[in-house]
Write a protein that holds these residues in place. Sequence first.
Motif, PDB file in Angstrom:
ATOM      1  N   ALA A  98       0.810  -1.212   0.000  1.00  0.00           N
ATOM      2  CA  ALA A  98       0.000   0.000   0.000  1.00  0.00           C
ATOM      3  C   ALA A  98       0.843   1.262   0.000  1.00  0.00           C
ATOM      4  CB  ALA A  98      -0.931   0.016   1.221  1.00  0.00           C
ATOM      5  N   SER A  99       2.004   1.207   0.644  1.00  0.00           N
ATOM      6  CA  SER A  99       2.818   2.416   0.847  1.00  0.00           C
ATOM      7  C   SER A  99       4.125   2.365   0.092  1.00  0.00           C
ATOM      8  CB  SER A  99       3.093   2.604   2.353  1.00  0.00           C
ATOM      9  OG  SER A  99       1.905   2.545   3.107  1.00  0.00           O
ATOM     10  N   GLY A 100       4.143   1.649  -1.021  1.00  0.00           N
ATOM     11  CA  GLY A 100       5.377   1.452  -1.766  1.00  0.00           C
ATOM     12  C   GLY A 100       5.733   2.600  -2.685  1.00  0.00           C
ATOM     13  N   LEU A 101       7.005   2.677  -3.025  1.00  0.00           N
ATOM     14  CA  LEU A 101       7.523   3.744  -3.872  1.00  0.00           C
ATOM     15  C   LEU A 101       7.008   3.688  -5.312  1.00  0.00           C
ATOM     16  CD1 LEU A 101       9.383   6.183  -3.592  1.00  0.00           C
ATOM     17  CD2 LEU A 101      11.311   4.697  -4.193  1.00  0.00           C
ATOM     18  N   PRO A 102       6.937   2.516  -5.949  1.00  0.00           N
ATOM     19  CA  PRO A 102       6.474   2.496  -7.342  1.00  0.00           C
ATOM     20  C   PRO A 102       5.075   3.079  -7.532  1.00  0.00           C
ATOM     21  CG  PRO A 102       7.544   0.431  -6.787  1.00  0.00           C
ATOM     22  CD  PRO A 102       7.387   1.183  -5.505  1.00  0.00           C
ATOM     23  N   ALA A 103       4.206   2.929  -6.532  1.00  0.00           N
ATOM     24  CA  ALA A 103       2.828   3.389  -6.674  1.00  0.00           C
ATOM     25  C   ALA A 103       2.695   4.903  -6.701  1.00  0.00           C
ATOM     26  CB  ALA A 103       1.971   2.825  -5.540  1.00  0.00           C
ATOM     27  N   VAL A 104       3.737   5.621  -6.255  1.00  0.00           N
ATOM     28  CA  VAL A 104       3.668   7.088  -6.262  1.00  0.00           C
ATOM     29  C   VAL A 104       4.714   7.686  -7.203  1.00  0.00           C
ATOM     30  CG1 VAL A 104       2.673   7.231  -3.965  1.00  0.00           C
ATOM     31  CG2 VAL A 104       5.159   7.220  -4.202  1.00  0.00           C
ATOM     32  N   ALA A 105       5.255   6.853  -8.075  1.00  0.00           N
ATOM     33  CA  ALA A 105       6.289   7.319  -9.002  1.00  0.00           C
ATOM     34  C   ALA A 105       5.711   8.161 -10.138  1.00  0.00           C
ATOM     35  CB  ALA A 105       7.047   6.123  -9.575  1.00  0.00           C
ATOM     36  N   ASP A 106       4.392   8.248 -10.226  1.00  0.00           N
ATOM     37  CA  ASP A 106       3.751   9.002 -11.303  1.00  0.00           C
ATOM     38  C   ASP A 106       3.660  10.492 -11.019  1.00  0.00           C
ATOM     39  OD1 ASP A 106       1.912   8.223  -9.242  1.00  0.00           O
ATOM     40  OD2 ASP A 106       0.262   8.930 -10.503  1.00  0.00           O
ATOM     41  N   PRO A 139       5.545  14.050  -8.747  1.00  0.00           N
ATOM     42  CA  PRO A 139       6.796  14.502  -8.118  1.00  0.00           C
ATOM     43  C   PRO A 139       6.905  13.992  -6.682  1.00  0.00           C
ATOM     44  CG  PRO A 139       5.766  16.299  -9.318  1.00  0.00           C
ATOM     45  CD  PRO A 139       4.779  15.168  -9.326  1.00  0.00           C
ATOM     46  N   ALA A 140       8.125  13.690  -6.275  1.00  0.00           N
ATOM     47  CA  ALA A 140       8.354  13.145  -4.933  1.00  0.00           C
ATOM     48  C   ALA A 140       7.883  14.123  -3.859  1.00  0.00           C
ATOM     49  CB  ALA A 140       9.831  12.833  -4.749  1.00  0.00           C
ATOM     50  N   ASP A 141       7.295  13.573  -2.808  1.00  0.00           N
ATOM     51  CA  ASP A 141       6.832  14.369  -1.667  1.00  0.00           C
ATOM     52  C   ASP A 141       7.338  13.687  -0.396  1.00  0.00           C
ATOM     53  OD1 ASP A 141       5.571  16.054   0.097  1.00  0.00           O
ATOM     54  OD2 ASP A 141       3.556  15.258  -0.264  1.00  0.00           O
ATOM     55  N   PRO A 142       8.643  13.741  -0.144  1.00  0.00           N
ATOM     56  CA  PRO A 142       9.220  12.967   0.959  1.00  0.00           C
ATOM     57  C   PRO A 142       8.687  13.342   2.332  1.00  0.00           C
ATOM     58  CG  PRO A 142      10.813  14.545   0.108  1.00  0.00           C
ATOM     59  CD  PRO A 142       9.667  14.531  -0.851  1.00  0.00           C
ATOM     60  N   ARG A 143       8.216  14.600   2.497  1.00  0.00           N
ATOM     61  CA  ARG A 143       7.700  14.997   3.804  1.00  0.00           C
ATOM     62  C   ARG A 143       6.224  14.646   3.979  1.00  0.00           C
ATOM     63  NH1 ARG A 143      10.527  20.715   5.599  1.00  0.00           N
ATOM     64  NH2 ARG A 143      12.334  20.642   4.190  1.00  0.00           N
ATOM     65  N   GLY A 144       5.530  14.372   2.884  1.00  0.00           N
ATOM     66  CA  GLY A 144       4.091  14.157   2.978  1.00  0.00           C
ATOM     67  C   GLY A 144       3.630  12.716   2.893  1.00  0.00           C
ATOM     68  N   VAL A 161      19.835   7.900   5.416  1.00  0.00           N
ATOM     69  CA  VAL A 161      20.248   6.822   4.510  1.00  0.00           C
ATOM     70  C   VAL A 161      19.216   6.557   3.418  1.00  0.00           C
ATOM     71  CG1 VAL A 161      20.839   4.372   4.364  1.00  0.00           C
ATOM     72  CG2 VAL A 161      21.706   5.759   6.260  1.00  0.00           C
ATOM     73  N   TYR A 162      17.956   6.491   3.792  1.00  0.00           N
ATOM     74  CA  TYR A 162      16.930   6.088   2.832  1.00  0.00           C
ATOM     75  C   TYR A 162      16.093   7.241   2.287  1.00  0.00           C
ATOM     76  CZ  TYR A 162      18.197   1.612   4.833  1.00  0.00           C
ATOM     77  OH  TYR A 162      18.913   0.522   5.271  1.00  0.00           O
ATOM     78  N   GLY A 163      16.118   8.395   2.982  1.00  0.00           N
ATOM     79  CA  GLY A 163      15.346   9.531   2.511  1.00  0.00           C
ATOM     80  C   GLY A 163      15.694   9.969   1.098  1.00  0.00           C
ATOM     81  N   PRO A 164      16.991  10.092   0.740  1.00  0.00           N
ATOM     82  CA  PRO A 164      17.330  10.502  -0.620  1.00  0.00           C
ATOM     83  C   PRO A 164      16.797   9.555  -1.690  1.00  0.00           C
ATOM     84  CG  PRO A 164      19.198  10.814   0.840  1.00  0.00           C
ATOM     85  CD  PRO A 164      18.163  10.073   1.639  1.00  0.00           C
ATOM     86  N   GLN A 165      16.658   8.280  -1.374  1.00  0.00           N
ATOM     87  CA  GLN A 165      16.102   7.333  -2.334  1.00  0.00           C
ATOM     88  C   GLN A 165      14.626   7.603  -2.599  1.00  0.00           C
ATOM     89  OE1 GLN A 165      16.844   3.387  -0.795  1.00  0.00           O
ATOM     90  NE2 GLN A 165      19.009   3.805  -0.397  1.00  0.00           N
ATOM     91  N   LYS A 166      14.005   8.372  -1.705  1.00  0.00           N
ATOM     92  CA  LYS A 166      12.582   8.678  -1.811  1.00  0.00           C
ATOM     93  C   LYS A 166      12.349  10.135  -2.186  1.00  0.00           C
ATOM     94  CE  LYS A 166      12.136   5.207   1.812  1.00  0.00           C
ATOM     95  NZ  LYS A 166      11.727   4.877   3.174  1.00  0.00           N
ATOM     96  N   GLY A 167      13.397  10.776  -2.684  1.00  0.00           N
ATOM     97  CA  GLY A 167      13.269  12.140  -3.176  1.00  0.00           C
ATOM     98  C   GLY A 167      13.624  13.222  -2.195  1.00  0.00           C
ATOM     99  N   VAL A 188      15.894  15.943   4.525  1.00  0.00           N
ATOM    100  CA  VAL A 188      16.506  14.961   5.432  1.00  0.00           C
ATOM    101  C   VAL A 188      16.613  15.543   6.837  1.00  0.00           C
ATOM    102  CG1 VAL A 188      18.660  13.754   5.985  1.00  0.00           C
ATOM    103  CG2 VAL A 188      17.744  13.681   3.652  1.00  0.00           C
ATOM    104  N   ALA A 189      17.063  16.790   6.927  1.00  0.00           N
ATOM    105  CA  ALA A 189      17.204  17.413   8.244  1.00  0.00           C
ATOM    106  C   ALA A 189      15.855  17.536   8.942  1.00  0.00           C
ATOM    107  CB  ALA A 189      17.847  18.792   8.100  1.00  0.00           C
ATOM    108  N   ALA A 190      14.824  17.944   8.195  1.00  0.00           N
ATOM    109  CA  ALA A 190      13.492  18.095   8.796  1.00  0.00           C
ATOM    110  C   ALA A 190      12.911  16.743   9.204  1.00  0.00           C
ATOM    111  CB  ALA A 190      12.565  18.794   7.806  1.00  0.00           C
ATOM    112  N   LEU A 191      13.084  15.747   8.359  1.00  0.00           N
ATOM    113  CA  LEU A 191      12.546  14.418   8.669  1.00  0.00           C
ATOM    114  C   LEU A 191      13.248  13.810   9.872  1.00  0.00           C
ATOM    115  CD1 LEU A 191      12.196  13.091   5.017  1.00  0.00           C
ATOM    116  CD2 LEU A 191      10.308  13.565   6.595  1.00  0.00           C
TER     117      LEU A 191
END
Length: 383
Positions: free
Chosen positions: A93-101, A103-108, A207-213, A219-222
């Motif tokens: 349900a929360s996977g990266l491919p499903a939201v690849a359509d 722009p990345a929203d790493p904070r949301g 480590v993983y945040g940049p992979q998610k945009g 990264v600092a905020a997260l």
Amino acid sequence: MRVVVAVDSFKGSLTTTDAGAAVRAGVLAARPDADVVVLPVADGGEGTTDCLAAAWGTPLRRSVTTDALGRPTTATWALSADGARAVVEVAAASGLPAVADVPADPRGTSTLGTGRLLVEALDAGAEEVLLCLGGSATTDGGAGLLVALGGRLLDADGRDLPPGGGALTALDRVDLSALHPRARGARWRLACDVTNPLLGPRGAAAVYGPQKGAGPDDVAALDAGLARLAAALRGATGVDVADLPGAGAAGGAPAPLVAALGATLEPGAPLVLGEVGLPAALAGGADLVLTGEGSCDEQSVQGKVVDGVAAAVRAAPAAAGAPVVVLAGRVAVAPAVLAAAGVTAAFGLAPGPASLDELRADAAPLLADLAERVVRLVGRDAR
């Protein structure tokens, strides 16, 4: 001749069930009288739901939920035949491919959709829930999971926070008074193959945040938000998850489940191999053990299925001395590395020059042919 087959999926080509069927066909082509035991296997990541559903003999369940951005979607999960155990993948349900359509929203991005699957599993009567980590689009510290299960994340004015890891910088406290009535009584197991902590330079955000945009500011905020979450969970439960090895997996998803529900983090492959019955199958003896996956590389002997199968063979007296042979789409690891892990040999599918598309299209017959050739060679002296 008794052959135990435990082959992972070949991503983009074969499910574990399809791969096992192809290997079985190849074994029987070489030795029609062979006793072939085929087990669906996975490493605790993608494909584990399919694997366990096949092992349990139950259909996949499909539920309406939301993706990491809160958009309606459907996702599959599985329940054992007796209704006591459930398996859910974060990526479903929360996977990266499903939201690849978009722009990345790493904070949301949020794990709320996965949390809704966990609620369905509890409502269906599950007493044990296996959550498979990996492949998530989220860095919300499992906040969405906790909210779906009835927890509340409140700011200093007592208002509920919006979804996403970015909102955690305003977190003041966690309220666990209205958790799902069956959540605390269930056994929670988390399939996890990383040791990253929740916070810091090796943590979920860094480590993983940049992979998610996530950029440097994200990264600092997260990371700051995850620190607030760790503090709030410590205040509510007395459990400190900030430096817990593995708590950084799937964007910090383990944090609230460990702190509030006593979840345990376990290596994925051994967990799944035990669930599908590999130790029991090897206890019946084996003359040959065939395993494999799409790509056999150094990671294969670092906690993945191949490594788990070889370890299970070493631990089974009845299978002592049985060759462990890897059948893979490609082999990119030195024989000495495989031997150190207890693997006898590894062979790739390609019978000659071939493109990746050609190998994928013909994966099943090529795998059956490879299994036949291995059995004809290795099985010459088997009873």
